[in-house]
Design an enzyme around this catalytic site. Structure first.
Site, PDB file in Angstrom:
ATOM      1  N   GLY A 577       0.934  -1.240  -0.119  1.00 40.43           N
ATOM      2  CA  GLY A 577      -0.157  -0.128   0.102  1.00 40.43           C
ATOM      3  C   GLY A 577       0.872   1.388  -0.098  1.00 40.43           C
ATOM      4  O   GLY A 577       2.071   1.312   0.126  1.00 40.43           O
ATOM      5  N   LYS A 578       0.201   2.473  -0.235  1.00 48.04           N
ATOM      6  CA  LYS A 578       0.878   3.531  -0.192  1.00 48.04           C
ATOM      7  C   LYS A 578       0.062   4.685   0.510  1.00 48.04           C
ATOM      8  O   LYS A 578      -1.200   4.687   0.527  1.00 48.04           O
ATOM      9  CB  LYS A 578       1.237   4.192  -1.748  1.00 48.04           C
ATOM     10  CG  LYS A 578       2.148   3.369  -2.479  1.00 48.04           C
ATOM     11  CD  LYS A 578       2.143   3.809  -3.888  1.00 48.04           C
ATOM     12  CE  LYS A 578       3.234   2.904  -4.703  1.00 48.04           C
ATOM     13  NZ  LYS A 578       3.633   3.639  -5.963  1.00 48.04           N
ATOM     14  N   GLY A 579       0.982   5.477   1.061  1.00 46.40           N
ATOM     15  CA  GLY A 579       0.161   6.525   1.722  1.00 46.40           C
ATOM     16  C   GLY A 579       1.118   7.993   1.530  1.00 46.40           C
ATOM     17  O   GLY A 579       1.989   7.918   1.107  1.00 46.40           O
ATOM     18  N   PHE A 581       2.947   8.994   3.796  1.00 41.59           N
ATOM     19  CA  PHE A 581       4.257   8.781   4.395  1.00 41.59           C
ATOM     20  C   PHE A 581       5.101   8.173   3.353  1.00 41.59           C
ATOM     21  O   PHE A 581       6.232   8.404   3.714  1.00 41.59           O
ATOM     22  CB  PHE A 581       3.861   8.077   5.718  1.00 41.59           C
ATOM     23  CG  PHE A 581       3.196   6.804   5.175  1.00 41.59           C
ATOM     24  CD1 PHE A 581       3.873   5.521   4.947  1.00 41.59           C
ATOM     25  CD2 PHE A 581       1.854   6.522   5.799  1.00 41.59           C
ATOM     26  CE1 PHE A 581       3.125   4.469   4.468  1.00 41.59           C
ATOM     27  CE2 PHE A 581       1.253   5.362   5.258  1.00 41.59           C
ATOM     28  CZ  PHE A 581       1.775   4.393   4.815  1.00 41.59           C
ATOM     29  N   GLY A 582       4.613   7.450   2.464  1.00 47.20           N
ATOM     30  CA  GLY A 582       5.477   6.696   1.906  1.00 47.20           C
ATOM     31  C   GLY A 582       4.897   5.469   1.335  1.00 47.20           C
ATOM     32  O   GLY A 582       3.562   5.348   1.061  1.00 47.20           O
ATOM     33  N   THR A 583       5.702   4.353   1.331  1.00 50.77           N
ATOM     34  CA  THR A 583       5.135   3.100   0.870  1.00 50.77           C
ATOM     35  C   THR A 583       5.227   1.937   1.714  1.00 50.77           C
ATOM     36  O   THR A 583       6.303   1.800   2.514  1.00 50.77           O
ATOM     37  CB  THR A 583       5.761   2.770  -0.541  1.00 50.77           C
ATOM     38  OG1 THR A 583       5.608   3.822  -1.596  1.00 50.77           O
ATOM     39  CG2 THR A 583       5.308   1.407  -1.271  1.00 50.77           C
ATOM     40  N   VAL A 584       4.256   0.888   1.707  1.00 49.53           N
ATOM     41  CA  VAL A 584       4.643  -0.309   2.739  1.00 49.53           C
ATOM     42  C   VAL A 584       4.661  -1.577   1.652  1.00 49.53           C
ATOM     43  O   VAL A 584       4.184  -1.741   0.590  1.00 49.53           O
ATOM     44  CB  VAL A 584       3.154  -0.287   3.401  1.00 49.53           C
ATOM     45  CG1 VAL A 584       3.327  -1.681   4.317  1.00 49.53           C
ATOM     46  CG2 VAL A 584       2.887   0.968   4.290  1.00 49.53           C
ATOM     47  N   LYS A 597       7.335  -0.236   6.302  1.00 42.90           N
ATOM     48  CA  LYS A 597       6.910   1.088   5.929  1.00 42.90           C
ATOM     49  C   LYS A 597       8.078   2.015   5.762  1.00 42.90           C
ATOM     50  O   LYS A 597       8.934   2.389   6.482  1.00 42.90           O
ATOM     51  CB  LYS A 597       5.923   1.549   7.030  1.00 42.90           C
ATOM     52  CG  LYS A 597       5.653   3.079   6.775  1.00 42.90           C
ATOM     53  CD  LYS A 597       4.769   3.812   7.986  1.00 42.90           C
ATOM     54  CE  LYS A 597       3.808   3.258   8.512  1.00 42.90           C
ATOM     55  NZ  LYS A 597       3.063   3.881   9.469  1.00 42.90           N
ATOM     56  N   ASP A 693      -5.983   9.660  13.652  1.00 41.36           N
ATOM     57  CA  ASP A 693      -6.107   9.303  12.486  1.00 41.36           C
ATOM     58  C   ASP A 693      -6.830   8.102  12.349  1.00 41.36           C
ATOM     59  O   ASP A 693      -6.465   7.094  11.730  1.00 41.36           O
ATOM     60  CB  ASP A 693      -4.946   9.351  11.647  1.00 41.36           C
ATOM     61  CG  ASP A 693      -5.034   9.329  10.007  1.00 41.36           C
ATOM     62  OD1 ASP A 693      -6.165   9.821   9.469  1.00 41.36           O
ATOM     63  OD2 ASP A 693      -4.240   9.038   9.371  1.00 41.36           O
TER      64      ASP A 693
END
Length: 852
Positions: A577-579, A581-584, A597, A693
């Protein structure tokens, strides 16, 4: 001389008798006199009666004190109001104990104390039975309820039940011991409800009560229009009468003006189930020996049937007739002069009670004492007031009981999960001998699991998860668990030994510590060597020395190199996944699946979030929070390694990205898991933590669809002495973010609760948080409120993809929790322990309901 000596003895005896009567009259050892609402610890002596009144602070745990500005009677100037809770109770513990008869009187004066000009109506309970309904028609009216009660236990519970028709309150509560003769005021069901009590004389004068009446019965003057008063100035004795009537009451009587006329009284009875208990008190007040050829004799009849013929009251002595007529629509009592009588009938006093069914026994004494002891020792913060199992509508939160018309209720289930329990497992649990399910999970219990739990022969579910229990598990519990007839849950107790083999014999107790000491020394030396080798290897792995986070020096967590991360992710081969903050990435570490992460170099807020998440995860440990395995920070490369959750996140499940649609039961379990994680952040951490969050994409699921709350990049600690605002930086996800945070420019635990309320609405409806069209944006909470207002049918908001195998009442309960959580009035939002309890109850309802 002899005559003088005789008179002297008579007067001396009379004087001594007066002293004894006076002392007895002043004895209030059988009284409990409570002026509700006066300041805690205060007391006073009433100027009129001499009764000593005390504050109610030691008799009740809830409610607020209020006052009425203008009222003459002191006991009505204050009151206690109960704006919260469906039932609030006073606990009276008379020193005479159980199995005795007491007169209990509760008085109420509204006085418009709240400025609402209302007409409050609420229920009054005694023990486990309904006593009466209290209705105050206006501010100046005074209502008094009185009962003669045979106590079943040491504790007498007087409770007020909220009917939704105004806030319950009480002005005065009084208890009077009625002596050791239980044949007085006898009732087949142990209770007589007061109807009327008349001092039959002229209407001049005030009501009679203590200290003229030793039991503080209140006698109201009453006269029939066709009668006149006759009286005596001499004392009337009640020595041979167990009702201990007041001499002042018995010294007056009523007799017809027309000497040939009978005394009659009629009771109208619209309820065929009502039985009247009538007490007629007689004493001759005229010395007929001074009236030659004068006699007084009369018959007592009910509806024309003579029940006592030729009765002549004794001079200055009390006689009582108890009449218990069959229930009829009209009951006529008559006192009719006999043919040989020269004087008309008389009657001095009259009491009428209604015998109603107090058939429901209190909770089994041993069970009740056990949970009361638990309440005290653990300081349980629940609405635990009155009888634990009764009435059924007011059963204590977290309890289930069994009911049998022939025996007292028994406690069969007790749920104290997430109740803030600390210390050892109390021996009081051993007294719950009929318990079948016991849930003590998610608390701070310490010490061993006691052997007595294995002796509870009906226990089939024991949940001790997520405590700090140590030692070995009783072998009998493990053996029962292995047979499949007993569910034993012990997870998240790191110091607990769950194998039967770990119960060693006494001969090994000296060997084990010695071996352990050598083993510990060997491991320490080995780890020192490994640490030296790893440190040298890491120093050679990059050209520049890595920027080791200061947190690595203070926290006992494994610090990885960037080279380690490349290897475990197979050069970042699989993206989870991505967010922002960056990528997992997916990876393996020692054959354990992990999620890595990796912080994006372009993330402006990235390092702060990274540092925040590490700070949170290295100090919090809970079964419903994602577990940190390690982290790395070399140059510009930084990230986290945490446990892998095989079934993704809740948002993807609701969006239909998985073939299987989660059932309502599964959604409830997931919601409860996430709620327990959030509750731990708010209530179990020192200082507490606000997540900031909370959303469905941050609720991760394992292969069994059990949930953990994730992503603490925006989390902040907050201090209990100033919890109103945690951070002036507003951060979060649109739709989940509390709208009020923009007004206050800050986030707190109530903001998390708003977000969690949105999560619940998503789980119920399957809808996205915000639905956008060309003309408007509709939030899921607004949509739910709109549908329920127009249809009042919760089925219209339930996810249509979900199977209909659910209890609609549990859905309603969760909807109510969700809508209260997103309330625009912050004070209306529940806290997380309340939400956890509510979800737990809903899940239990679903699991116990097998017939949809």
């Amino acid at each position: 001389m002899e005559e003088f000596r005789f008179l002297y003895l008579i007067y001396s005896a009379a004087f001594a008798l007066c002293l004894v009567v006076s002392v007895l009259a002043q004895d209030q050892s059988g009284f409990i006199s409570i002026d509700c609402g006066i300041p805690s610890g205060s007391s006073y002596k009433d100027d009129t009666t001499g009764i000593n009144y005390v504050s109610d602070s030691s008799f009740v745990e809830t409610g607020v004190s209020k006052s009425i500005p203008f009222t003459a009677q002191r006991q009505l100037q204050n009151l206690r109001s109960f704006p919260e809770g469906s039932r609030n109770c006073y606990t009276l513990i008379p020193i005479q104990g159980k199995g005795k008869k007491y007169l209990i009187r509760a008085s109420f004066m509204y006085g418009n104390y709240d400025g609402e000009n209302g007409s409050p109506e609420f229920d009054l309970f005694l023990g486990g039975n309904i006593w009466d309904t209290v209705l105050l028609s206006n501010g100046s009216s005074i209502v008094s309820k009185e009962v003669v009660y045979l106590s079943q236990s040491e504790n007498i519970f007087v409770c007020l039940g909220n009917k939704g028709k105004g806030t319950p309150f009480i002005s005065t509560l009084e208890l009077r011991f009625l002596g050791n003769d239980n044949t007085t005021y006898d009732s087949p069901n142990g209770a007589l409800f007061f109807s009327r009590r008349w001092d039959l004389r002229s209407l001049m004068g005030s009501p009679v009560r203590y200290d003229d009446d030793v039991y503080d019965r209140i006698w109201i003057p009453r006269n029939f229009g066709y009668c006149r008063e006759i009286n005596t100035s001499l004392p009337v004795t009640s020595d041979n009468n167990s009702y201990s009537l007041s001499s002042l009451v018995m010294s007056t009587a009523m007799t017809p003006i027309n000497t040939t006329r009978p005394i009659t009284m009629t009771l109208e009875n619209s309820d065929p189930n009502v039985r009247y208990f009538v007490y007629m008190h007689f004493a001759e007040v005229e010395d007929l020996s001074l009236k030659p050829n004068q006699t007084r004799e009369f018959d007592i009849s009910i509806n024309g049937v003579t029940v006592a013929a030729g009765f002549s009251p004794k001079y200055l002595q009390t006689n009582t007739f108890f009449l218990n007529p069959e229930s009829q629509s009209k009951i006529a009592f008559s006192l009719v002069r006999t043919p040989k009588s020269t004087l008309p009938p008389i009657v001095n006093a009259l009491e009428i009670y209604v015998a109603n069914s107090f058939s429901q026994s209190l909770t089994n004494q041993e069970d009740g004492d056990a949970v009361t002891s638990l309440k005290t020792s653990y300081k349980v913060k629940k609405n635990w007031h009155g009888d634990p199992c009764l009435p059924n509508d007011y059963i204590w939160e977290g309890l289930n009981c069994s009911y049998d018309s022939l025996t007292p209720p028994r406690i069969t289930s007790l749920n104290l999960s997430s109740s803030g329990l600390t210390g050892h497992i109390s021996s009081s649990f051993s007294n719950l001998t009929m318990i079948q399910e016991l849930d003590l999970s998610n608390n701070g219990l310490t010490g061993d699991i006691p052997e007595f739990l294995s002796k509870l022969k009906f226990l089939r579910v024991l949940n001790l998860e997520n405590n700090t229990l140590t030692g070995s598990v009783p072998s009998e519990l493990l053996e029962r668990s292995n047979t499949g007839s007993f569910s034993l849950r012990l997870g998240e107790n790191p110091g607990l030994c769950t194998e039967i083999s770990c119960r060693k014999s006494n001969s090994k107790k000296l060997v084990i510590p010695l071996v352990a000491s050598f083993a510990a020394l060997f491991i320490l030396l080995l780890l020192s060597g490994v640490f030296w080798r790893i440190r040298n290897r890491r120093n050679k792995s990059v050209n520049s020395a890595p920027q080791t986070s200061p947190m690595a020096k203070s926290e006992n967590k494994l610090l990885f190199t960037f080279a380690d991360v490349i290897k475990m992710t197979n050069n970042f081969g699989q993206v989870l996944g991505k967010g922002g903050f960056g990528t997992v990435y997916h990876g393996f570490y020692d054959n354990l699946q992990v999620a890595v992460k990796l912080l994006s170099e372009t993330s402006a807020q990235g390092f702060k979030e990274f540092r925040s998440e590490v700070e949170v995860l290295v100090r919090v440990h809970h079964v419903n929070l994602t577990a940190l395995i390690g982290y790395f920070h070399e140059g510009d490369q930084m990230g986290l390694i945490y446990e892998f959750m095989a079934n993704g996140n809740m948002a993807d499940h609701l969006a239909g990205k998985y073939q299987h649609t989660l059932s309502w039961r599964q959604r409830l379990q997931i919601a409860l898991d996430a709620a327990q994680g959030l509750e731990y952040l708010h209530c179990g951490c020192k200082p507490p933590i606000v997540h900031r969050d909370v959303k469905t994409s941050n609720i991760l699921l394992n292969e069994k669809n059990r949930a953990k709350l994730a992503d603490f990049g925006l989390s902040r600690s907050f201090h209990t002495e100033s919890r109103s605002h945690v951070s002036t930086l507003v951060a979060g996800t649109p739709g989940y973010l509390d709208p009020l945070c923009f007004e206050t420019n800050g986030l707190n635990e109530k903001s998390d609760i708003y977000s969690f309320g949105v999560v619940l609405l998503e789980m119920i409806t399957g809808k996205t948080v915000i639905k956008e069209s060309q003309t408007k944006r509709v939030h899921v909470s607004d949509w739910v409120i709109s549908i329920l207002r127009s249809t009042n049918d919760v089925n219209n908001v339930i996810d249509s993809k979900m199977a209909k195998d659910f209890d609609v009442n549990s859905v309603w309960k969760v909807v109510e929790l969700a809508l209260s959580s997103v309330s625009q009035n912050v004070s209306d939002r529940p806290n997380m322990p309340h939400i956890v309890r509510g979800l737990n109850e809903c899940l239990q309802r679903e699991e116990s309901n097998k017939n949809y």
